[in-house]
Enzyme design. Structure first.
Site, mmCIF file in Angstrom:
data_model
loop_
_atom_site.group_PDB
_atom_site.id
_atom_site.type_symbol
_atom_site.label_atom_id
_atom_site.label_comp_id
_atom_site.label_asym_id
_atom_site.label_seq_id
_atom_site.Cartn_x
_atom_site.Cartn_y
_atom_site.Cartn_z
ATOM 1 N N HIS A 49 0.839 -1.212 0.000
ATOM 2 C CA HIS A 49 0.000 0.000 0.000
ATOM 3 C C HIS A 49 0.866 1.250 0.000
ATOM 4 O O HIS A 49 0.975 1.909 1.032
ATOM 5 C CB HIS A 49 -0.899 0.004 1.224
ATOM 6 N N ILE A 55 1.761 4.846 1.364
ATOM 7 C CA ILE A 55 0.802 5.652 2.122
ATOM 8 C C ILE A 55 0.214 4.761 3.208
ATOM 9 O O ILE A 55 -0.196 3.627 2.931
ATOM 10 C CB ILE A 55 -0.335 6.170 1.214
ATOM 11 N N GLY A 58 -5.814 4.579 5.350
ATOM 12 C CA GLY A 58 -6.693 5.405 6.181
ATOM 13 C C GLY A 58 -7.359 4.620 7.294
ATOM 14 O O GLY A 58 -7.530 5.131 8.407
ATOM 15 N N VAL A 59 -7.723 3.374 7.019
ATOM 16 C CA VAL A 59 -8.367 2.569 8.068
ATOM 17 C C VAL A 59 -7.413 2.326 9.231
ATOM 18 O O VAL A 59 -7.859 2.178 10.371
ATOM 19 C CB VAL A 59 -8.924 1.238 7.524
ATOM 20 N N GLU A 63 -7.811 3.267 13.036
ATOM 21 C CA GLU A 63 -7.541 2.258 14.065
ATOM 22 C C GLU A 63 -6.608 2.818 15.143
ATOM 23 O O GLU A 63 -6.815 2.579 16.330
ATOM 24 C CB GLU A 63 -6.939 0.992 13.447
#
Length: 147
Positions: A49, A55, A58-59, A63
């Site tokens: 990723h 990057i 986003g999750v 978290e």
């Protein structure tokens, strides 16, 4: 009040590669917390990723914010995962991502208690890098006793 990684591990059941809080620098019981995640190219998620443009997903930023909420909740009610308790992430509202988080960033994680009722907590959260907003969200967690 400051927590190093050893004390953080007492208050979160997560372990590598899913422990996303490196240090707590401020904590006001029942009110707020400020913590940090040092983002390194050695994070396992960067392998996919994205390999040529890494990057932080986003999750995982979300978290990390949920994990600091869990620390604040546990510290406030004076309980530990070792006592058989867990904080579940049960909801998120108004989530917005404003900038990518990349290797070398120091992700500042902030959460403020908005309310708590019968073990359900709502937090107003922000993640920033060098004062620039990366993510904001309202996070809902539930404190539960596990077997």
């Amino acid at each position: 009040m400051v927590m190093d990684i050893n004390e953080i591990r007492d208050y979160l059941p997560h372990r590598y590669p899913f422990l996303l809080v490196d240090r707590v620098t401020e904590l006001s019981l029942g009110e707020s917390i400020v913590a940090y995640k040092n983002v390194s190219i050695n994070e396992p998620f960067f392998n996919g990723h994205f390999p040529h443009h890494p990057i932080m997903p986003g999750v995982l930023v979300l978290e990390a914010l949920a994990q600091v909420c869990g620390i604040l909740g546990f510290k406030t009610v004076n309980k530990l995962p070792a006592d058989g308790y867990v904080y579940y992430l049960v909801g998120s509202d108004n989530v917005r991502f404003k900038r990518p988080v990349v290797p070398g960033d120091r992700l500042k994680l902030e959460a403020k208690v908005e309310r708590e009722k019968r073990g359900i907590w709502k937090f107003a959260c922000r993640a920033t890098v060098d004062g620039e907003l990366a993510c904001e969200a309202d996070i809902i967690c539930a404190e539960r006793k596990v077997a």
